[in-house]
Design an enzyme around this catalytic site. Structure first.
Site, short mmCIF file in Angstrom:
data_model
loop_
_atom_site.label_atom_id
_atom_site.label_comp_id
_atom_site.label_asym_id
_atom_site.label_seq_id
_atom_site.Cartn_x
_atom_site.Cartn_y
_atom_site.Cartn_z
N HIS A 137 -3.48 7.04 7.81
CA HIS A 137 -3.38 5.59 7.92
C HIS A 137 -4.35 5.04 8.96
CE1 HIS A 137 -1.47 1.59 7.87
NE2 HIS A 137 -0.94 1.96 6.74
N HIS B 154 8.78 0.22 12.32
CA HIS B 154 7.70 -0.57 11.73
C HIS B 154 8.13 -2.04 11.69
CE1 HIS B 154 3.98 -1.07 9.68
NE2 HIS B 154 4.46 -1.29 8.48
N ASP C 175 0.82 -1.22 0.00
CA ASP C 175 0.00 0.00 0.00
C ASP C 175 0.85 1.27 0.00
OD1 ASP C 175 0.70 -0.98 2.55
OD2 ASP C 175 -0.85 0.21 3.53
#
Lengths: 281, 281
Positions: free
Chosen positions: A243, A114, A41
């Site tokens: 997000h 992340h 994405d």
């Protein structure tokens, strides 16, 4: 992101070209793309965007920046199917902390936190001209009108009597440009906080509401209130929550949770346009 | 395309998953994907779709069919970024003319005539049960109601008196299933015409109006009126014009040009649902 006449893109998920076509920005004007990380994405819109640029006869080179692996990834993406763009695609891997400088702005990356290597980016506008001193200009005998604009944009002018007026004679000290920071996908972390120090707009991962914070963090994402706490600590003037998980049909509660901590907080929708506030406005 | 409980996909351009989410069809139900050719607008939606299936915990294998090169392409697409689906993706290269048969239907491919190797696909439904003979059923003493439905769907029933009624006793000869043909990108060509012989719905490239036919053909596409002429020659019952160039804000003139040649012609919009007519309806 528009900076003067230039357009840069922060990440390029599937469907980006379609949304750009619905926006006020021409995808042909994009000069540079900064990719945060290699989850679909955030990069799967690149091949289609580049193919559409090629179909529209783009000639100008396109620059793409990202973490280690972006060169190999772009090689794969550009080798898909029967396709080779007629313009140059320059791909550069950045080291954490690296800064690249251009005419109107610089971009600095920092490691976010992340599930895979991911960069946050700070886009810093170059210095803006100093404040125009109208009283001083009138004292010097400059007639109000087009000469004012020329001086404000950094050009010198010649008065009817022959006197040359330099911009420095009527402008104050150059002013700091604006700073925008984009977090990429991340849970709250010190390096993004440091990168966001005193920025004018922080665009931060706000995947979940407070009651789902632990799960969001486990997947390398932040809650809205964590983003707000980080923005407040970093001294970010404005925070944009992005997000948001698609599980929230209505994300208003996330905005409320964030505003309780950092009042200057927005929840932009697709295609919304946000003006980055001037630091001294 | 829905066939009974199954969903198959003909091509998968960028943004397909987004449109599927807006449609009445669940992208999780897709069992098989047939790719016509390797231009971005026909396959760049594959990696994102597969990633979304994985995020939604798909377990069932997914089959993907296409021209030579599809195995290598899918290897590249599935190797992009940090991603490996937990379900099996079975990829198969078809030879021109090859037919693959499944429980409810078969698919046959034929070479179209485009700028790169491109397949048209014919999807043929298996035989449908014969017509229900209501008079005969009543003669046999079958009470009108649930037993009628059971017999029509191929199950035998037992009458209150103990007599067993087989479906063949009340159904006519099995009937031909429906046939749908998708042209891929193509200029008019004999092999697609042959593939489309007596089909119930032909979905055909109709990029341009008549006054732009030469240019469309030069780029491996057809005009609307050429599609209609081909549909008429092939005996296609219904024609759907697709792949209209975005230069036509209003494609109604293309539909008129086609209808003048083949009256049973439609111009479907995104997300429209079209029922393939029964051959003997």
């Amino acid at each position: 992101m528009r900076i003067g006449p230039e357009v840069i893109l922060l990440d390029c998920g599937e469907g980006t070209q379609r949304q750009l076509m619905r926006s006020s920005v021409s995808f042909m004007k994009i000069s540079r793309i900064f990719v945060s990380h290699f989850h679909g994405d955030h990069f799967l819109g690149l091949p289609g965007l580049i193919q559409s640029m090629a179909l529209n006869d783009r000639k100008e080179p396109l620059e793409i920046y990202g973490p280690t692996g972006i060169v190999e990834l772009m090689k794969s993406l550009l080798g898909l199917g029967y396709f080779k763009p007629a313009f140059e695609v320059c791909v550069e891997e950045l080291e954490p902390g690296e800064r690249v400088a251009f005419e109107r702005f610089s971009v600095t990356c920092a490691l976010a936190d992340h599930t895979v290597p991911c960069y946050a980016y700070a886009v810093e506008e170059s210095q803006r001209p100093g404040k125009f001193n109208k009283a001083r200009a009138l004292e010097l005998g400059i007639p109000e009108g087009p000469m004012f604009s020329k001086l404000q944009s950094g050009e010198s002018v010649i008065l009817p009597g022959g006197m040359v007026i330099e911009p420095s004679m009527v402008l104050g000290q150059p002013r700091k440009g604006r700073k925008l920071v984009f977090s990429g996908d991340t849970k709250p972390c010190d390096s993004v906080e440091a990168l966001a120090r005193d920025c004018d707009l922080l665009i931060h991962d706000a995947t979940a509401a407070a009651d789902n914070e632990d799960k969001a963090n486990a997947y390398g994402h932040a809650s809205a209130r964590q983003s707000a706490a980080l923005a407040a600590k970093a001294g970010a003037r404005m925070l944009a929550l992005v997000h948001i998980s698609p599980r929230y049909d209505d994300a208003a509660p996330l905005l409320e949770e964030a505003k309780a901590i950092h009042p200057n907080c927005i929840l932009p929708k697709d295609l919304d346009e946000v003006e980055v506030p001037l630091p001294d406005a």
